[in-house]
Design an enzyme around this catalytic site. Structure first.
Site, PDB file in Angstrom:
ATOM      1  N   ILE A 150       0.842  -1.207   0.000  1.00 33.19           N
ATOM      2  CA  ILE A 150       0.000   0.000   0.000  1.00 33.19           C
ATOM      3  C   ILE A 150       0.875   1.254   0.000  1.00 33.19           C
ATOM      4  CG2 ILE A 150      -1.752   1.297   1.268  1.00 33.19           C
ATOM      5  CD1 ILE A 150      -2.836  -1.430   2.293  1.00 33.19           C
ATOM      6  N   ASP A 254      -8.008   8.190   9.247  1.00 29.83           N
ATOM      7  CA  ASP A 254      -9.104   7.289   8.878  1.00 29.83           C
ATOM      8  C   ASP A 254      -9.260   6.166   9.897  1.00 29.83           C
ATOM      9  OD1 ASP A 254     -11.093   6.317   6.982  1.00 29.83           O
ATOM     10  OD2 ASP A 254      -9.691   4.707   6.496  1.00 29.83           O
ATOM     11  N   GLU A 259     -12.625   2.370  17.643  1.00 28.55           N
ATOM     12  CA  GLU A 259     -13.526   2.629  16.514  1.00 28.55           C
ATOM     13  C   GLU A 259     -14.892   2.055  16.845  1.00 28.55           C
ATOM     14  OE1 GLU A 259     -11.722   1.254  12.877  1.00 28.55           O
ATOM     15  OE2 GLU A 259      -9.966   2.523  13.157  1.00 28.55           O
ATOM     16  N   HIS A 281     -12.863   5.020   8.987  1.00 27.50           N
ATOM     17  CA  HIS A 281     -12.210   3.795   8.500  1.00 27.50           C
ATOM     18  C   HIS A 281     -12.791   3.356   7.142  1.00 27.50           C
ATOM     19  CE1 HIS A 281      -9.914  -0.034   9.863  1.00 27.50           C
ATOM     20  NE2 HIS A 281      -9.876   0.099   8.542  1.00 27.50           N
ATOM     21  N   ILE A 282     -12.561   4.216   6.139  1.00 25.48           N
ATOM     22  CA  ILE A 282     -13.119   3.938   4.800  1.00 25.48           C
ATOM     23  C   ILE A 282     -12.030   3.672   3.765  1.00 25.48           C
ATOM     24  CG2 ILE A 282     -15.326   5.138   5.065  1.00 25.48           C
ATOM     25  CD1 ILE A 282     -13.924   7.558   3.591  1.00 25.48           C
ATOM     26  N   GLY A 283     -10.786   3.439   4.222  1.00 27.66           N
ATOM     27  CA  GLY A 283      -9.682   3.270   3.266  1.00 27.66           C
ATOM     28  C   GLY A 283      -9.961   2.236   2.183  1.00 27.66           C
TER      29      GLY A 283
HETATM   30  C1  8YV Z   1     -11.115  -3.651   6.834  1.00 31.92           C
HETATM   31  C2  8YV Z   1      -8.771  -2.929   6.935  1.00 31.92           C
HETATM   32  O1  8YV Z   1     -10.727  -4.994   6.789  1.00 31.92           O
HETATM   33  O2  8YV Z   1      -7.865  -4.548   5.490  1.00 31.92           O
HETATM   34  C3  8YV Z   1      -7.787  -3.967   6.567  1.00 31.92           C
HETATM   35  O3  8YV Z   1      -6.888  -4.230   7.381  1.00 31.92           O
HETATM   36  O4  8YV Z   1      -8.591  -2.235   7.870  1.00 31.92           O
HETATM   37  C4  8YV Z   1     -10.045  -2.792   6.151  1.00 31.92           C
HETATM   38  O5  8YV Z   1      -9.920  -3.153   4.845  1.00 31.92           O
HETATM   39  C5  8YV Z   1     -12.492  -3.542   6.253  1.00 31.92           C
HETATM   40  O6  8YV Z   1     -12.895  -2.230   6.275  1.00 31.92           O
HETATM   41  C6  8YV Z   1     -13.462  -4.386   7.071  1.00 31.92           C
HETATM   42  O7  8YV Z   1     -14.753  -4.268   6.581  1.00 31.92           O
END
Ligand code: 8YV
Length: 316
Positions: A150, A254, A259, A281-283
């Protein structure tokens, strides 16, 4: 038909996929641990797909040996792999399928930091026409902390798209060095002169509070912090102090230690700072990445069902 239990937020992110499987029936269940455990017992399920919630005990007691806890996502800090292994439960994740979505989110956050988008959009909703002067990203320096898939995707976007200078920091050399202008295993050296810093490290005992007061003090005055990785890698009180005092330009976040977000026990509430912008947390929350995470999680379960452990993406 055998069932896969899918925690509600994850089910809703890829419902069209979960509803059309021909070899499994996917059941939408609560993500809260004791309710999830009760659902597993009620349905006598062996397979469960979960999100980022931390599961500490009842989940592992409810599943039987041979079961699978399949993460819908890449980070597996919420899963207690030791407890699972003791009970013969395998844990899997879905690496590689969300890199572009998370990196694009971080790139958007760079623009959010640089161009007052949040404030000017809010102004316009209130009928206020108030242009503000921002900062050009071209020619600026971005420090990427964590040069995995990433981080390196963001490096390529920021370098080739925005024309930024990229410096990488990690504890091992990046696999692809071509998107970094410089790289260092020394934090202070890596962030020297950077106006922006983006975090891409996992939650591990060694990375808790990684970005602490000392490291924040090493950032250039006015630098912005972007976090799409995990809340636990930032000391939120130290970040609050740095942003509130104006030592750093601000932060776009994010992910959080708690959370949905709750302020740290100190009461320092990041939401009260105008230079801290927060998203829930919308990444990885794009239709494309959600579909791929769902497909990869189910693929892991199919491999388990078919006795093909070698094909599973097992995490330990
Ligand atoms: C969550 C994330 O899994 O992959 C990760 O580590 O933090 C996110 O992709 C996802 O939002 C769960 O629904």
């Amino acid at each position: 038909m055998e069932k896969i239990l899918v925690t509600a937020p994850e089910y809703d992110k890829a419902a069209a996929f979960f509803e059309t499987l021909e070899d499994f029936q996917c059941v939408r269940v609560p993500e809260q641990e004791t309710e999830l455990a009760a659902a597993i017992r009620r349905e006598q399920a062996r397979y469960v797909i979960i999100g980022v919630v931390k599961y500490t005990g009842p989940l592992y007691d409810a599943l039987t040996a041979g079961g699978v806890i399949a993460r819908f996502g890449v980070g597996h800090d919420g899963v207690d792999k030791k407890q699972a292994a003791r009970r013969g439960i395998r844990c899997t994740n879905t690496p590689g399928v969300l890199d572009s979505s998370v990196a694009e989110c971080a790139a958007g956050m760079l623009l959010l930091a640089a161009r007052h988008f949040a404030d000017t959009v809010a102004d316009n909703r209130r009928g206020v026409w108030a242009p503000r002067i921002g900062t050009e990203l071209a020619g600026k320096t971005l420090a990427i902390v964590g040069c995995g898939h990433i981080g390196s995707r963001l490096a390529a976007i920021a370098k080739n798209g925005f024309g930024m200078t990229i410096c990488g920091f990690d504890i091992t050399a990046p696999r692809d060095e071509s998107c970094y202008d410089r790289f260092s295993m020394d934090f202070a050296e890596a962030v020297r002169g950077a106006q922006f810093l983006s975090l891409h490290i996992p939650d591990l005992p060694a990375t808790r509070d990684f970005l602490n007061a000392e490291k924040l003090a090493a950032l250039a005055p006015g630098a912005w912090v972007i976090n799409t990785a995990r809340g636990t890698v930032v000391d939120e009180d130290a970040l609050y102090d740095a942003a509130a005092s104006g030592r750093i330009g601000g932060a776009v976040l994010d992910v959080f230690r708690q959370e949905p977000y709750r302020p740290a026990p100190s009461g320092k509430d990041l939401r009260t700072l105008p230079n801290v912008l927060m998203t829930p947390h919308i990444g990885s929350s794009t239709a494309e990445a959600c579909r791929r995470m769902a497909e990869a999680a189910v693929a892991n379960i199919r491999h388990a069902r078919d006795g093909r452990d070698d094909a599973m993406t097992i995490v330990s």
